[in-house]
Motif scaffolding. Structure first.
Motif: not given
Length: 448
Positions: A16-26, A265-267, A271-286
């Motif tokens: 996307q044109e701009r950077n954004l965060i929707n998850h994990y940051l309060p 966010e891209y991992f 664009q999928e609002k209802n997709a499960p969100r995983y921490p970065l360390w979980r991707f590496v672990e997987h």
């Protein structure tokens, strides 16, 4: 969707044109003035998730007041008392007296939880509680016969509610302690009502700080990292290196949050609002534990994503990208940090505002300027007593060294000087039993 599915789709994510965060940051970037959290609304949302209950559809504070007035009035022989009851429980837009009866009345505030800055904190705590297998029980608060009528009217209009969250907690250890500590508070409703804001504000800070310290440690499961505090009554002398260096180090790590989480966010299929969100360390672990074929697919997807991401953000791409999952994640996180470190860029400005929000909104009660020692992390008496009660929990008392370990588990560390200051403080409060002069023979009790 699984982690493997998210990885396979990573190569095709549109940058996307701009950077954004929707998850994990309060918290988000600070603009003209610090954001204000509605902790009553956050508490209502948290209790709804913890107790697994919510208001019935269409049931509001106004309808409750109308029905409660009628129920109470029908049981009074003297109508003149009605005005007095109104003043105690119903007058004013806040209905402040009502919300001191029982924590359950905070459910009326939950409707405001999705407004402003509060929604990000609610989403965080909701993800903590969604992992629990059962609800947290709430003990009955001591109420008079009028308050019992009010509580009965409310409880008749509650329905079951299963907490829902698409976020897998980034810090499992802190999610576990949050649930444990909330469970303890729910066994002491009056104390919970007195300390709602302090408890939620404390955990909002602890999470944000520990997230910052763990954000680059994606090659292992997150764990509590050393962060040294002093009591607000202590002197922060310059020779106390751990105390002096903790906050500058933390602030430096906070600057990595927005870059890496916006890339994450891209991992998680941005664009999928209802997709499960995983921490970065979980991707590496997987990927580490995946089959050779899945590992190859994951690395190739990250390589394609890296080309698109870096090209869109103006980062140089090497002729040869890394061929292992760890090296690819290291390259991507370094690229994300580089994007936001270019002074004069819009990304640098945004990230500076995010760091300001952490300082002025999240950490405002936990940081003080101390002369030549600079800004240091502090705990005042109220937070210390709350933390002590949470750490001791249902036990009668806790040995001092075990208490310090419980503090560390939640993200708060003390040096030797502060340990002695703690013992002195507990002795003044009167909740310590000293068997000898050594810290191993000192026991601390709750103040409840």
């Amino acid at each position: 969707m699984s982690i493997q599915t998210n990885l396979e789709r990573l190569a095709h994510q549109e940058i996307q044109e701009r950077n954004l965060i929707n998850h994990y940051l309060p918290f988000r970037q600070q603009r003209n003035k610090p954001a204000e959290y509605d902790f009553d609304a956050i508490a209502g949302d948290v209790l709804s998730s913890a107790l697994r209950i919510k208001l019935k559809q269409g049931y509001s504070l106004e309808s409750f007041v109308e029905r409660a007035r009628a129920a109470v009035s029908s049981k009074l022989s003297d109508d003149s008392i009605n005005d007095f009851i109104d003043q105690m429980y119903f007058d004013g837009s806040g209905k402040s007296g009502l919300f001191k009866v029982s924590p359950e009345f905070l459910l009326f505030k939950a409707n405001s939880a999705e407004a402003g800055a509060s929604k990000h904190v609610c989403r965080l705590f909701r993800s903590f509680l969604a992992t629990r297998q059962k609800e947290i029980p709430l003990l009955m608060n001591e109420v008079n016969f009028l308050e019992a009528e009010l509580l009965s009217e409310l409880q008749e209009n509650l329905t079951s509610h299963a907490p829902d969250s698409t976020e897998v907690p980034y810090l499992p250890f802190l999610a576990e302690f949050f649930s444990k500590d909330l469970n303890f508070l729910c066994q002491h409703p009056s104390y919970l009502l007195q300390n709602t804001r302090a408890f939620l504000g404390l955990y909002n800070f602890l999470y944000s700080a520990q997230l910052a310290l763990n954000i680059n440690a994606w090659d292992s499961t997150p764990e509590t990292k050393p962060l040294y505090f002093i009591l607000d009554t202590e002197r922060a002398s310059v020779e106390r290196k751990q105390v002096r260096e903790s906050y500058p180090w933390l602030k430096e790590k906070v600057a990595d949050l927005f870059p890496i989480l916006s890339m994450l966010e891209y991992f998680n299929q941005i664009q999928e609002k209802n997709a499960p969100r995983y921490p970065l360390w979980r991707f590496v672990e997987h990927i580490k534990n995946a089959s050779s074929e899945e590992q190859l697919v994951g690395v190739k997807a990250m390589q394609e994503f890296a080309k698109n991401y870096c090209a869109k953000r103006g980062v140089d791409i090497p002729d040869q990208l890394p061929h292992s999952e760890a090296s690819m994640v290291k390259f991507l996180t370094a690229s994300a940090r580089e994007i936001f470190s270019k002074r004069g860029s819009s990304q640098f400005t945004v990230n500076s505002r995010v760091v300001n929000a952490f300082e002025n909104e999240v950490a405002q009660h936990f940081v003080q300027s101390r002369g030549r020692s600079g800004r240091v992390l502090i705990l005042n008496q109220d937070y210390l007593l709350l933390l002590t009660n949470l750490a001791v929990g249902e036990r009668e008392q806790l040995q001092f060294q075990q208490l310090l370990e419980a503090f560390k588990n939640r993200g708060i560390w003390f040096d030797r000087q502060s340990e002695q200051a703690l013992i002195n403080f507990y002795e003044r409060v009167g909740n310590v039993e000293r068997m000898s002069d050594s810290g191993d023979a000192v026991y601390v009790r709750k103040t409840l």
